[in-house]
Design a protein around this motif. Sequence first.
Motif, short mmCIF file in Angstrom:
data_model
loop_
_atom_site.label_atom_id
_atom_site.label_comp_id
_atom_site.label_asym_id
_atom_site.label_seq_id
_atom_site.Cartn_x
_atom_site.Cartn_y
_atom_site.Cartn_z
N HIS A 279 0.83 -1.21 0.00
CA HIS A 279 0.00 0.00 0.00
C HIS A 279 0.87 1.26 0.00
N PHE A 280 1.87 1.25 0.87
CA PHE A 280 2.73 2.42 1.04
C PHE A 280 3.51 2.73 -0.24
N SER A 281 4.10 1.72 -0.85
CA SER A 281 4.94 1.95 -2.03
C SER A 281 4.13 2.35 -3.25
N VAL A 282 3.01 1.67 -3.49
CA VAL A 282 2.18 1.99 -4.67
C VAL A 282 1.53 3.37 -4.50
N LYS A 283 1.04 3.66 -3.30
CA LYS A 283 0.46 4.98 -3.06
C LYS A 283 1.48 6.08 -3.30
N THR A 284 2.71 5.86 -2.86
CA THR A 284 3.76 6.86 -3.05
C THR A 284 4.01 7.13 -4.53
N MET A 285 4.05 6.08 -5.34
CA MET A 285 4.30 6.25 -6.77
C MET A 285 3.12 6.94 -7.45
N LEU A 286 1.91 6.62 -7.05
CA LEU A 286 0.74 7.27 -7.66
C LEU A 286 0.75 8.77 -7.37
N ILE A 287 1.14 9.13 -6.16
CA ILE A 287 1.22 10.55 -5.80
C ILE A 287 2.29 11.24 -6.64
N LEU A 288 3.40 10.54 -6.87
CA LEU A 288 4.47 11.09 -7.70
C LEU A 288 3.95 11.41 -9.10
N TYR A 289 3.02 10.60 -9.58
CA TYR A 289 2.46 10.82 -10.92
C TYR A 289 1.25 11.74 -10.91
N GLY A 290 1.01 12.40 -9.79
CA GLY A 290 -0.01 13.44 -9.75
C GLY A 290 -1.36 13.05 -9.20
N VAL A 291 -1.49 11.84 -8.68
CA VAL A 291 -2.77 11.41 -8.11
C VAL A 291 -2.93 12.01 -6.71
N GLU A 292 -4.11 12.53 -6.43
CA GLU A 292 -4.37 13.12 -5.12
C GLU A 292 -4.29 12.03 -4.03
N SER A 293 -3.85 12.41 -2.85
CA SER A 293 -3.54 11.44 -1.79
C SER A 293 -4.73 10.55 -1.45
N ASN A 294 -5.92 11.12 -1.25
CA ASN A 294 -7.08 10.31 -0.90
C ASN A 294 -7.45 9.34 -2.01
N ALA A 295 -7.35 9.79 -3.26
CA ALA A 295 -7.66 8.92 -4.40
C ALA A 295 -6.67 7.76 -4.46
N ALA A 296 -5.40 8.03 -4.14
CA ALA A 296 -4.40 6.97 -4.12
C ALA A 296 -4.69 5.96 -3.01
N LEU A 297 -5.15 6.47 -1.87
CA LEU A 297 -5.49 5.58 -0.76
C LEU A 297 -6.68 4.69 -1.09
N TYR A 298 -7.70 5.25 -1.76
CA TYR A 298 -8.84 4.44 -2.19
C TYR A 298 -8.37 3.34 -3.14
N PHE A 299 -7.50 3.71 -4.07
CA PHE A 299 -7.02 2.75 -5.06
C PHE A 299 -6.33 1.56 -4.40
N VAL A 300 -5.32 1.84 -3.57
CA VAL A 300 -4.55 0.73 -3.00
C VAL A 300 -5.39 -0.10 -2.05
N LEU A 301 -6.30 0.54 -1.31
CA LEU A 301 -7.14 -0.20 -0.36
C LEU A 301 -8.08 -1.15 -1.09
N ILE A 302 -8.78 -0.64 -2.10
CA ILE A 302 -9.79 -1.44 -2.79
C ILE A 302 -9.14 -2.52 -3.65
N VAL A 303 -8.12 -2.15 -4.41
CA VAL A 303 -7.46 -3.12 -5.30
C VAL A 303 -6.84 -4.25 -4.48
N HIS A 304 -6.12 -3.91 -3.43
CA HIS A 304 -5.47 -4.95 -2.63
C HIS A 304 -6.50 -5.85 -1.96
N THR A 305 -7.59 -5.27 -1.47
CA THR A 305 -8.63 -6.07 -0.81
C THR A 305 -9.29 -7.05 -1.77
N VAL A 306 -9.63 -6.58 -2.96
CA VAL A 306 -10.28 -7.45 -3.95
C VAL A 306 -9.33 -8.56 -4.38
N GLN A 307 -8.08 -8.22 -4.62
CA GLN A 307 -7.12 -9.23 -5.07
C GLN A 307 -6.82 -10.23 -3.95
N THR A 308 -6.84 -9.79 -2.71
CA THR A 308 -6.65 -10.70 -1.59
C THR A 308 -7.83 -11.66 -1.47
#
Length: 332
Positions: A279-308
């Motif tokens: 979560h930490f590493s992917v969120k950091t890279m998304l922010i680097l590419y201009g994604v807003e912090s909350n949107a990045a958190l939603y992404f990593v939380l939902i994607v990781h949960t579904v894949q798990t």
Amino acid sequence: MTLRTLTTNTVKVVFPLLLGGAILYWMYRDFDFSQVSSVMLHDMDWTWMLLSLPFGVTAQLFRGLRWCQTLEPIGEHARRSTSVNAVFLSYATSLVIPRVGEFLRCGVLKRHDGVTFAKSLGTVVTERAVDSIMVLLVTTLTLLSQLPVFHNFFVTTGTRLDTFLGQFTTTGYLVTLVCLVAALLLLWWLAHALRLSHKLRDIVSNLWQGVVSLRNVSNVPLYLFYTVGIWVSYFLHFYLTFYCFEATSGLGINCALVSFVVGSIAVIVPTPNGAGPWHFSVKTMLILYGVESNAALYFVLIVHTVQTMLVVLLGVWAWASLSLTKPIGRTS
């Protein structure tokens, strides 16, 4: 069971959970979870998520089929179905105790198909070495392909690398350090466990046979197909989820590759399915590419949960299938 053994086993279970939980708590301490359901119901394109899921299955399927190939040169023959189900079950088990799945799947082959445990474990060591080479190759290619992008970014915006690194908080650096220490502790524990074995010589010999099995694989093109297929499947399993969210749908394949690489490296840290470090590493890279912090958190939380959840379902399938599979050499 001695007190020392009990303590060691407890630490192996509790430490990864605490580490992953601590990182997740730090990341989501001020996060509004009440909006997650709204995002999932109204702001996501689930078509892309559903399209990504089969690639999560094929990645493990190819791994099980490739495992059969590496066992044959050392005189061990496992049924394809048993090998694939053992891989499914190993990933699900590792959600509880990280890395224990590697040992469990070797035990499954021993119980159901009579495969020597140490030899099969040796092939797993080979498999991990091949995976490391693939990660290194993908990392190198991604870095080279992104150099012009980063150069243009720095020239256009006037942003320097030291400025970007300065955006990390003290806690961010601490999380990264803890992850590195955890990975080193895992390597130390594995080495210590091997040294304590009473049958070290035989184990090392069988492990070595498994390690060198790769040079005698009968169908090299098929082996390479499975190897490439594993990592292409992993990438597509991740990349297609970008199109589920408006914030990531326009980032392109380059951002996906960089995020995929750092996420693949992050899961080395022994937490359940990489929870926390991923979560930490992917969120950091998304922010680097201009994604807003909350949107990045939603992404990593939902994607990781579904894949798990997919990993859990495959594990349940494997458990049920193996329960109905008659071990070789046994009568009803």
